[in-house]
Scaffold this motif. Structure first.
Motif, short mmCIF file in Angstrom:
data_model
loop_
_atom_site.label_atom_id
_atom_site.label_comp_id
_atom_site.label_asym_id
_atom_site.label_seq_id
_atom_site.Cartn_x
_atom_site.Cartn_y
_atom_site.Cartn_z
N ILE A 509 19.58 -33.96 3.47
CA ILE A 509 18.81 -34.59 4.23
C ILE A 509 18.94 -33.67 5.56
CG2 ILE A 509 18.99 -36.31 6.45
CD1 ILE A 509 18.35 -37.69 4.24
N ALA A 510 20.23 -32.60 5.59
CA ALA A 510 19.75 -31.77 6.69
C ALA A 510 18.84 -30.81 6.40
CB ALA A 510 20.94 -30.72 6.28
N LEU A 511 18.07 -30.32 4.72
CA LEU A 511 17.22 -29.67 4.51
C LEU A 511 15.79 -30.33 4.63
CD1 LEU A 511 16.59 -26.92 2.77
CD2 LEU A 511 16.38 -28.32 0.73
N LEU A 512 15.76 -31.34 4.83
CA LEU A 512 14.35 -32.36 5.00
C LEU A 512 14.67 -31.93 6.41
CD1 LEU A 512 14.48 -35.42 2.62
CD2 LEU A 512 13.09 -32.89 1.83
N LYS A 513 14.92 -31.81 6.87
CA LYS A 513 15.29 -32.21 8.85
C LYS A 513 14.10 -30.81 9.11
CE LYS A 513 18.20 -35.62 10.18
NZ LYS A 513 19.07 -36.43 10.89
N ALA A 514 15.25 -29.64 8.21
CA ALA A 514 15.22 -28.27 8.88
C ALA A 514 13.80 -27.33 8.81
CB ALA A 514 16.27 -27.44 7.96
N LEU A 515 12.93 -28.43 7.40
CA LEU A 515 11.96 -27.74 6.73
C LEU A 515 10.88 -29.29 7.05
CD1 LEU A 515 13.25 -25.87 3.58
CD2 LEU A 515 12.40 -25.21 5.66
N PRO A 516 10.53 -29.49 8.41
CA PRO A 516 9.67 -30.47 7.90
C PRO A 516 8.18 -30.75 7.14
CG PRO A 516 9.33 -29.37 10.23
CD PRO A 516 10.86 -28.46 9.70
N ASN A 517 7.34 -29.28 7.71
CA ASN A 517 6.18 -29.35 6.34
C ASN A 517 6.47 -29.40 4.91
OD1 ASN A 517 4.90 -29.22 8.97
ND2 ASN A 517 5.48 -26.67 9.52
N VAL A 518 7.76 -29.19 4.53
CA VAL A 518 7.82 -29.33 3.09
C VAL A 518 7.72 -30.49 2.42
CG1 VAL A 518 9.16 -28.85 0.82
CG2 VAL A 518 9.47 -27.33 2.74
N GLU A 519 6.44 -30.53 1.57
CA GLU A 519 6.35 -31.55 0.34
C GLU A 519 6.45 -32.56 -0.51
OE1 GLU A 519 1.98 -31.41 0.86
OE2 GLU A 519 1.78 -31.69 2.99
N ILE A 520 6.65 -30.37 -1.13
CA ILE A 520 7.47 -30.68 -3.06
C ILE A 520 8.50 -30.44 -2.56
CG2 ILE A 520 7.64 -30.62 -5.19
CD1 ILE A 520 5.87 -32.35 -4.52
N LEU A 521 9.74 -30.63 -3.09
CA LEU A 521 11.04 -29.91 -3.65
C LEU A 521 12.04 -30.18 -4.52
CD1 LEU A 521 11.33 -32.08 -0.53
CD2 LEU A 521 12.71 -30.31 0.25
N SER A 522 11.94 -29.36 -5.81
CA SER A 522 12.06 -28.90 -6.51
C SER A 522 11.96 -30.00 -7.39
CB SER A 522 14.66 -29.26 -6.64
OG SER A 522 15.41 -28.62 -6.21
N GLY A 523 10.58 -30.11 -7.31
CA GLY A 523 9.76 -30.65 -8.19
C GLY A 523 9.54 -32.74 -7.68
N LYS A 524 10.41 -32.78 -6.35
CA LYS A 524 10.11 -34.13 -5.85
C LYS A 524 9.88 -34.03 -4.47
CE LYS A 524 14.41 -35.07 -8.75
NZ LYS A 524 14.19 -35.96 -9.60
N THR A 525 9.18 -35.86 -4.46
CA THR A 525 8.64 -35.53 -2.75
C THR A 525 9.85 -36.02 -1.81
OG1 THR A 525 8.62 -38.40 -3.73
CG2 THR A 525 6.70 -37.11 -3.95
N ARG A 526 9.37 -36.07 -0.88
CA ARG A 526 10.26 -36.15 0.33
C ARG A 526 10.99 -37.06 0.60
NH1 ARG A 526 9.83 -32.51 4.38
NH2 ARG A 526 10.82 -33.61 5.78
N LEU A 527 10.34 -38.01 -0.01
CA LEU A 527 11.03 -39.39 -0.28
C LEU A 527 11.72 -39.68 -1.61
CD1 LEU A 527 11.27 -42.60 0.44
CD2 LEU A 527 9.21 -43.37 -0.73
#
Length: 533
Positions: A509-527
């Protein structure tokens, strides 16, 4: 599975995936472009494609095209090889093939075994075998068979027939655009000893030479004279991609002589067509002279070199040859991928490859059009030589990939500083020794326009330190305090420190808040990434 009827009233057993395909057939089939049907069927498995045979003539043609677009002729013992050897004798089926892989494994060894099994047994050997049978102990099983000399038992395969079938099929493949040849290290010895009329690929050059666009050869250097089309009347006018993965079958082979007598003439004949060249040498050999003598290829834009670093003298000669090659193609290369490593037995005596890049003689080597750069060097020395080398291309690089080099923060800052401003870098693959949240601050400040980042690390700082008054570790708390709305990063690949599980949820959750423009993280969507499960 359900039962459907085709246009002739015949019953068909159709899977769920195929039913979905057939449900799109509401408009008249002739009104739907063939390309759309081909795209739809590309998502089906081979078993599902086979079920389209009996629907109608159009789907039969599409199914055949999908099934035979790519073919593999492997070991003569393999059932799929026997099937292809049978079906591809039909010229209508053979013309459907676009990509073919020929990897006959031990074909020539089997042919040698067949010929050995047909040789007459010498009279002295026969008498000796009968004597051994007569002296056999009575306690031994009576069912033991008499084994006569003359080679191993004949395999349950007609290898010579397979060889002749392959020769015939090569003359049928009129539409091939991609060819892969894979030859084992032992095959050249058997082939040369058998005195066969031709190599299995020879008839194919005249058949699909005018359509071939991509050629991949994985083979011993000793077999290149049998595999490459070296005759003057054999031209490959559309060949653009060439990948050579070479090994030495015999340690006594003069590899430099083999390269000069086979690959160099072939490159000279194809110098006006090749756009991508990949060279992979699996043995520590001297390639300096070979690289220096490669002719200029005016349309070459991508070059990849993988080698095992030999001793100091040969390594330096190889790097001089590489430098000469890069200077020859400097103004046209847009992609350069370089991997050099020492074997486990030798790496302690081989100097780090970085020293060659740090050498002042490389200062006059510029690649003004370079956009993609990949570097994998081992053993790893100081990063400064590599950093200085990369800095020369900072104004043009769009993608940079560095393997095995774990940067400390100070060296990472030096590397990234040259990409500040309006530099075009959009993709980066890099490793750091110590991962802290402040690294994202460095990326956001130096390369704010970066789109794709693949980050590897040695250790993670602060994950074992509990912050007073909180349930989170120091790393997560520091990451929670960061926010980079102007950092345009869209895709981020990290290792498993952000893996799924309840205890890692606050960190994600901290990573998602720090990088609001990232759409794909390690092959997964933000959701998907924010899920607690």
């Amino acid at each position: 599975m359900v039962i459907l009827s085709d246009e002739f009233g015949r019953s068909l057993c159709v899977s769920r995936m195929t039913r979905c395909l057939l449900s799109f057939m509401s408009p008249p089939m002739q009104d739907i472009p063939l390309e759309i049907w081909q795209h739809v069927t590309s998502f089906l498995t081979k078993e599902e494609v086979c079920q389209l045979y009996g629907v109608n003539h159009a789907l039969y043609s599409i199914a055949m095209d999908q099934l035979y677009r790519e073919c593999t002729i492997g070991s003569p013992l393999h059932a799929m090889t026997k099937r292809y050897l049978s079906r591809l004798r039909d010229v209508e089926v053979a013309r459907l093939v676009r990509k073919i892989q020929i990897a006959p494994d031990d074909l020539f060894r089997h042919i040698d075994m067949e010929k050995n099994s047909q040789r007459p047994i010498p009279e002295a050997a026969l008498i000796a075998a009968l004597s051994n049978l007569h002296l056999r102990s009575r306690d031994e099983p009576q069912s033991r068979k008499l084994r006569l000399p003359g080679g191993p038992p004949k395999p349950n395969v007609k290898a010579m027939q397979s060889y002749n079938d392959i020769l015939f099929i090569m003359s049928q493949l009129t539409s091939v655009t991609e060819l892969e040849l894979r030859v084992s290290k032992s095959e050249p010895r058997f082939f040369m000893a058998l005195d066969l009329p031709s190599a299995i690929i020879t008839p194919g050059w005249k058949t699909f030479g005018s359509t071939l666009r991509s050629l991949y050869i994985q083979a011993p250097v000793e077999s290149l004279s049998y595999l490459l089309p070296l005759e003057k009347d054999l031209a490959l006018p559309d060949l653009g991609e060439l990948y050579l993965d070479l090994v030495r079958a015999d340690l006594s082979t003069d590899v430099s002589l083999k390269l000069s007598s086979t690959i160099l003439p072939f490159l000279r004949s194809q110098k006006d067509t090749i756009t991508m060249l990949k060279l992979h040498f699996r043995d520590p050999i001297d390639i300096g002279s070979f690289l220096s003598n490669i002719p200029r290829m005016p349309n070459l834009h991508s070059f990849s070199l993988t080698q095992l670093t030999p001793n100091d003298e040969l390594a330096e000669a190889g790097f001089h040859g590489l430098k000469r090659f890069l200077q020859t193609h400097a103004r046209q290369l847009t992609s350069f991928d370089f991997e050099s490593s020492a074997s486990v037995a030798d790496f302690q005596v081989v100097p780090p490859v970085d020293i060659f890049f740090a050498n002042s003689s490389w200062s006059d080597t510029t690649l003004p059009a370079l956009q993609l750069l990949g570097v994998d060097l081992f053993p790893v020395g100081p990063n400064h030589g590599l950093i200085n080398f990369i800095h020369r291309f900072a104004t043009t690089l769009v993608s940079l990939k560095i393997y095995h080099h774990f940067f400390v923060h100070e060296d990472l800052a030096i590397l990234l500083n040259c990409f500040r401003g309006d530099k075009p870098l959009r993709g980066l693959r890099i490793s750091v020794k110590r991962f802290t949240p402040s690294i994202f601050t460095m990326f956001a400040a130096c390369v704010p326009n970066l789109k794709n980042l693949q980050l590897h690390f040695g250790v993670v700082a602060g994950t074992l330190e509990q912050t007073a008054g909180t349930d989170s570790d120091a790393f997560t708390n520091e990451l929670s305090s960061l926010y980079f709305p102007k950092f345009k990063l869209q895709t981020l690949a990290l290792e498993d420190m952000f893996r799924f599980g309840g205890e890692f949820y606050p960190r994600r959750i901290a990573l998602l808040k720090a990088l609001p423009n990232v759409e794909i993280l390690s092959g997964k969507t933000r959701l998907e990434y924010s899920s607690e499960l």
